[in-house]
Design a protein around this motif. Structure first.
Motif, short mmCIF file in Angstrom:
data_model
loop_
_atom_site.label_atom_id
_atom_site.label_comp_id
_atom_site.label_asym_id
_atom_site.label_seq_id
_atom_site.Cartn_x
_atom_site.Cartn_y
_atom_site.Cartn_z
N PRO A 121 0.81 -1.22 0.00
CA PRO A 121 0.00 0.00 0.00
C PRO A 121 0.85 1.28 0.00
CG PRO A 121 -0.94 -1.61 1.50
CD PRO A 121 0.38 -2.16 1.06
N LYS A 122 1.95 1.28 0.76
CA LYS A 122 2.83 2.46 0.76
C LYS A 122 3.53 2.61 -0.59
CE LYS A 122 6.70 4.72 3.08
NZ LYS A 122 7.72 4.65 4.17
N MET A 123 3.94 1.48 -1.19
CA MET A 123 4.56 1.52 -2.51
C MET A 123 3.61 2.16 -3.52
SD MET A 123 5.64 -1.62 -5.04
CE MET A 123 7.03 -2.29 -4.17
N VAL A 124 2.34 1.78 -3.46
CA VAL A 124 1.34 2.31 -4.38
C VAL A 124 1.18 3.82 -4.17
CG1 VAL A 124 -1.11 2.29 -4.99
CG2 VAL A 124 0.12 0.13 -4.67
N LEU A 125 1.08 4.25 -2.93
CA LEU A 125 0.93 5.69 -2.63
C LEU A 125 2.16 6.47 -3.08
CD1 LEU A 125 -0.72 5.54 0.92
CD2 LEU A 125 -1.80 6.31 -1.21
N MET A 126 3.34 5.91 -2.84
CA MET A 126 4.57 6.59 -3.24
C MET A 126 4.65 6.71 -4.76
SD MET A 126 8.51 5.63 -2.26
CE MET A 126 8.32 6.05 -0.54
N THR A 127 4.30 5.64 -5.44
CA THR A 127 4.33 5.67 -6.91
C THR A 127 3.35 6.70 -7.45
OG1 THR A 127 4.88 3.32 -6.88
CG2 THR A 127 4.16 4.24 -8.97
N LYS A 128 2.18 6.78 -6.86
CA LYS A 128 1.20 7.76 -7.29
C LYS A 128 1.72 9.18 -7.08
CE LYS A 128 -3.71 8.93 -7.25
NZ LYS A 128 -3.36 10.18 -7.91
N ALA A 129 2.41 9.40 -5.96
CA ALA A 129 2.98 10.73 -5.70
C ALA A 129 3.99 11.11 -6.77
CB ALA A 129 3.64 10.75 -4.31
N VAL A 130 4.78 10.13 -7.22
CA VAL A 130 5.77 10.39 -8.27
C VAL A 130 5.08 10.65 -9.61
CG1 VAL A 130 7.67 9.37 -9.60
CG2 VAL A 130 7.61 9.11 -7.11
N VAL A 131 4.10 9.81 -9.95
CA VAL A 131 3.37 10.00 -11.21
C VAL A 131 2.70 11.37 -11.24
CG1 VAL A 131 1.37 9.19 -12.54
CG2 VAL A 131 2.99 7.53 -11.60
N ASP A 132 2.12 11.79 -10.11
CA ASP A 132 1.43 13.08 -10.06
C ASP A 132 2.37 14.27 -10.09
OD1 ASP A 132 -0.94 11.71 -9.92
OD2 ASP A 132 -1.25 12.00 -7.76
N ALA A 133 3.67 14.03 -9.78
CA ALA A 133 4.62 15.15 -9.66
C ALA A 133 5.36 15.45 -10.96
CB ALA A 133 5.62 14.85 -8.54
N THR A 134 5.10 14.69 -12.02
CA THR A 134 5.85 14.91 -13.25
C THR A 134 4.96 14.69 -14.47
OG1 THR A 134 7.84 14.26 -14.51
CG2 THR A 134 6.67 12.49 -13.35
N HIS A 135 5.33 15.35 -15.57
CA HIS A 135 4.66 15.11 -16.85
C HIS A 135 5.34 13.99 -17.62
CE1 HIS A 135 8.09 17.65 -17.94
NE2 HIS A 135 7.97 17.16 -19.16
N LEU A 136 6.48 13.52 -17.12
CA LEU A 136 7.26 12.49 -17.81
C LEU A 136 6.71 11.09 -17.53
CD1 LEU A 136 10.81 13.85 -16.89
CD2 LEU A 136 9.71 14.01 -19.14
N PRO A 137 6.98 10.14 -18.41
CA PRO A 137 6.62 8.75 -18.10
C PRO A 137 7.34 8.30 -16.83
CG PRO A 137 7.30 8.97 -20.41
CD PRO A 137 7.64 10.26 -19.74
N VAL A 138 6.65 7.53 -16.01
CA VAL A 138 7.25 6.97 -14.80
C VAL A 138 7.33 5.45 -14.97
CG1 VAL A 138 6.96 6.58 -12.31
CG2 VAL A 138 6.45 8.83 -13.32
N THR A 139 8.51 4.89 -14.67
CA THR A 139 8.71 3.44 -14.72
C THR A 139 9.19 2.98 -13.36
OG1 THR A 139 11.00 3.66 -15.50
CG2 THR A 139 9.28 3.56 -17.18
N VAL A 140 9.19 1.67 -13.16
CA VAL A 140 9.58 1.10 -11.87
C VAL A 140 10.50 -0.09 -12.11
CG1 VAL A 140 8.71 -0.33 -9.94
CG2 VAL A 140 7.61 1.86 -10.49
N LYS A 141 11.51 -0.21 -11.23
CA LYS A 141 12.33 -1.42 -11.18
C LYS A 141 12.15 -2.05 -9.81
CE LYS A 141 16.77 -3.46 -12.12
NZ LYS A 141 17.69 -3.75 -11.03
N THR A 142 11.86 -3.35 -9.79
CA THR A 142 11.64 -4.02 -8.51
C THR A 142 12.09 -5.47 -8.61
OG1 THR A 142 10.03 -4.37 -6.74
CG2 THR A 142 9.23 -4.66 -9.00
N ARG A 143 11.76 -6.24 -7.57
CA ARG A 143 12.12 -7.66 -7.49
C ARG A 143 10.87 -8.52 -7.38
NH1 ARG A 143 17.64 -9.29 -5.29
NH2 ARG A 143 18.98 -7.68 -6.21
N LEU A 144 11.07 -9.82 -7.33
CA LEU A 144 9.93 -10.75 -7.26
C LEU A 144 9.14 -10.58 -5.97
CD1 LEU A 144 11.64 -14.05 -8.52
CD2 LEU A 144 10.32 -12.39 -9.87
#
Length: 331
Positions: A121-144
């Motif tokens: 849930p925190k990861m989702v909120l953090m990602t949304k904050a990043v997406v909302d803060a930029t006009h650029l495409p946002v991508t993610v790198k993570t693990r299994l």
């Protein structure tokens, strides 16, 4: 054609992994020259960027010939990640990438990197904050996942896509595995096969040969692969993979002259970007990799790591050239 937003990357793009203390502009320059399709900065601490820490700010340096390039950010505070995204956006990269994969203790134990795999849930909120803060495409790198019992990448992929990320790179290990054992691409393939997933899925982990890249492309259906450790001292791997995927044939291995030229370019840019003292010092970790496999190279390696002037280093490179070109010729 694989696309991230409006960024066109070709049919099977090869990505250079963001590696701390490795993926700086001098290293990226030799990888770009040798076929990397998309590159990322070293990961940048959101807290460091907010504090205006010199090392974090310097990592924002990007150059036109590197494009397309992404700035990778990591942090543990949602508000801070949003603010540092705005700062990174002003550096004018092509995209912003979030690191949810770094397993090292001083990152994960501060609640950043792979630690977020324990709090989706925190990861989702953090990602949304990043997406909302930029006009650029946002991508993610993570693990299994965090460990064997919490491989939650299927859920993570869907939820992050739903809030607006435009590509996902998955390293085929858990955080607990660090970089040990063999990367498991089975779940990466299942993420790609999920009919709900519409964004590009890139696989990462253990790609160290053209054969393996093609095998994993065919077996797991990924849109592209990200290459990290195999490119250190061997930037030729990108063009070698491209040629093999296209033709089934191997390019000739780099000659000693090729190795020296790439090493020299890396050294020159390192000094230009970091200054003489730091540029020379930080190149020391690369020489053994550029000349890996050459017989009886230890004497040169020892001299490379103690040389502290540019002229000394050029003299050693010249000796390497004479020694090994003569050896290859006589061989």
């Amino acid at each position: 054609m694989v696309k991230i937003g409006s960024i066109e990357l070709g049919d099977f793009p090869l990505l250079l992994a963001p590696m701390e203390d490795v993926s700086d502009p001098p290293f990226r320059a030799v990888c770009k020259e040798n076929g990397a399709d998309l590159m990322y900065t070293e990961f940048i601490s959101s807290e460091g960027l907010i504090r205006d820490a010199a090392k974090s700010v310097q990592k924002l340096d990007i150059f036109e010939y590197e494009r397309p390039i992404g700035i990778q950010l990591f942090g543990s505070d949602i508000e801070t990640m949003g603010e540092c995204t705005r700062i990174a956006t002003r550096a004018n990269p092509d995209l912003i990438d979030i690191n949810y994969g770094c397993p090292v203790k001083n990152v994960a134990c501060r609640g950043a990197g792979a630690a977020l795999l324990q709090d989706i849930p925190k990861m989702v909120l953090m990602t949304k904050a990043v997406v909302d803060a930029t006009h650029l495409p946002v991508t993610v790198k993570t693990r299994l996942g965090w460990d064997e019992s919490t491989k939650n990448i299927m859920d993570v992929a869907e939820r992050l896509q739903d809030i607006g990320i435009q590509a996902l790179t998955v390293h085929g290990r858990t955080r607990v595995q660090m970089y040990k054992g063999e990367a498991d691409w089975t779940l990466i393939g299942r993420v790609k096969e999920n009919p709900r997933i519409k964004i590009p899925i890139f696989g990462n982990g253990d790609i160290d040969s053209p054969e393996k890249a093609l095998e994993y492309k065919n077996r797991y259906g990924v849109d592209g692969v990200m290459i990290g450790r195999a490119s250190i001292g061997y930037p030729w791997i990108f063009n070698e993979i491209k040629h093999f995927v296209k033709t089934g044939q191997h390019l000739p291995a780099p000659t000693v002259t090729d190795r020296i030229a790439a090493c020299r370019k890396h050294l020159d840019f390192s000094i230009q970007w970091k200054g003489d003292r730091l540029g020379i010092f930080e190149m020391r970790r690369h020489y053994a990799n550029y000349f890996k496999g050459l017989p009886d190279f230890k004497q040169f390696r020892m001299r490379f790591v103690v040389a502290d002037t540019y002229d000394e280093l050029l003299a050693i490179l010249h000796e390497v050239s004479e020694t090994y070109e003569e050896l290859m010729y006589n061989g």
